[in-house]
Scaffold this motif. Structure first.
Motif: not given
Length: 316
Positions: A281-303
């Motif tokens: 299951p970690w094969l889906a967990f790690f890339p999913g976390i990377c996508i979510a955290v990256t999108a969160l960073g751009f969203t927080l800075f943009g807001e």
């Protein structure tokens, strides 16, 4: 030059525009200096900026940070049909291996570079295309504005991701097709935003003063209206980077990104992880976390950037 307004009767609040002018006049560095100062005092901006900086740094320094090359399969001999070594099971592979024998940590690092490239290029394409259409509509008005906006409305009637999937499917399964598809789906958003901002600026006093002095429409637009109207577009571009990263992962997950199965890309990693969820299951967990955290960073800075440039919050 602004004419000072008389004090409000009964101690009422001043007009928002007057407060904004007063606030800007007190800032010795002008509008952007004031925006930067407000960003420095915003903890949300700091969190978003740190996440974005780490993402960009990892993407740029991928050749130095990744333990193995992008397409290397150093653990191919350790893979069996019923077992995939997980995090910490084998020395030298801290996050384990994938089904093909690739180092998960290395693929996540190289995947950051792929996501950054797709996000930046697609956003730039959408920004340039949208600004061209918005500039034409906001400058000429009349039938030009009506024609462009009707085309934009037709494009907006199609869901964003569905439009990107359709364009990528037509152009072919390549990373370049994904960039064009995501960029084209963002064009209407930038076009409408710039047009609306320019129409608002055209009714300002400084535009009427420039017209009174005999300046041409082109000079007024490029020297006065556009520089003052581009702020919301910059904010939207920052927020669109988060959407672009998610859309790129989604298109790759659907198999439209091209490349070989072992390609280091977060969306493609999710594609081949879904068949291994029972044993790895970690094969889906790690890339999913990377996508979510990256999108969160751009969203927080943009807001945070949007709040710093908003007259309503600046006047408080």
């Amino acid at each position: 030059m602004s004419i000072p307004l008389p004090p409000a009767q009964g101690g009422g609040a001043l007009d928002t525009v007057t407060m904004l002018q007063t606030d800007m006049s007190e800032s010795p560095g002008g509008f952007w200096h004031d925006v930067f100062l407000r960003l420095r005092r915003n903890p949300t901006a700091w969190i978003g900026a740190v996440i974005v900086f780490l993402f960009v740094a990892v993407a740029i320094l991928a050749p130095l940070l990744a333990p193995y090359p992008e397409t290397a399969l150093p653990g191919a001999r350790d893979i069996t049909p019923t077992h995939i070594p997980g995090p910490g099971e084998i020395p030298g592979f801290p996050l384990g291996l994938d089904r093909f024998g690739g180092d998960v940590l290395s693929k996540l690092i190289w995947g950051a570079r792929a996501s950054l490239l797709v996000g930046v290029v697609s956003t730039a394409l959408g920004l340039v295309g949208g600004m061209v259409l918005g500039l034409l509509a906001g400058t000429f008005g009349g039938w030009v504005d009506t024609l462009i906006m009707r085309i934009v409305d037709i494009i907006l009637s199609v869901p964003n991701l569905l439009l990107a999937v359709s364009i990528a499917a037509i152009l072919g399964q390549t990373p370049f097709a994904v960039m064009i598809a995501i960029g084209a789906s963002q064009v209407p958003i930038f076009a409408r935003l710039l047009r609306a901002s320019m129409l608002q600026q055209r009714s300002s006093d400084y535009v009427l003063s420039a017209q009174t002095l005999g300046l041409g429409r082109g000079r007024i637009t490029m020297s006065h209206v556009l520089p003052n109207a581009i702020g919301p577009v910059i904010v939207q571009g920052t927020l669109t980077l988060a959407t672009a990263v998610i859309d790129a992962a989604a298109l790759s997950f659907l198999g439209l990104g091209g490349g070989r199965p072992e390609t280091a890309e977060w969306g493609r990693m999710l594609t081949y992880a879904q068949s291994e969820l029972a044993i790895a299951p970690w094969l889906a967990f790690f890339p999913g976390i990377c996508i979510a955290v990256t999108a969160l960073g751009f969203t927080l800075f943009g807001e945070a950037l949007r709040e710093s440039m908003d007259p309503k919050t600046r006047a408080r």
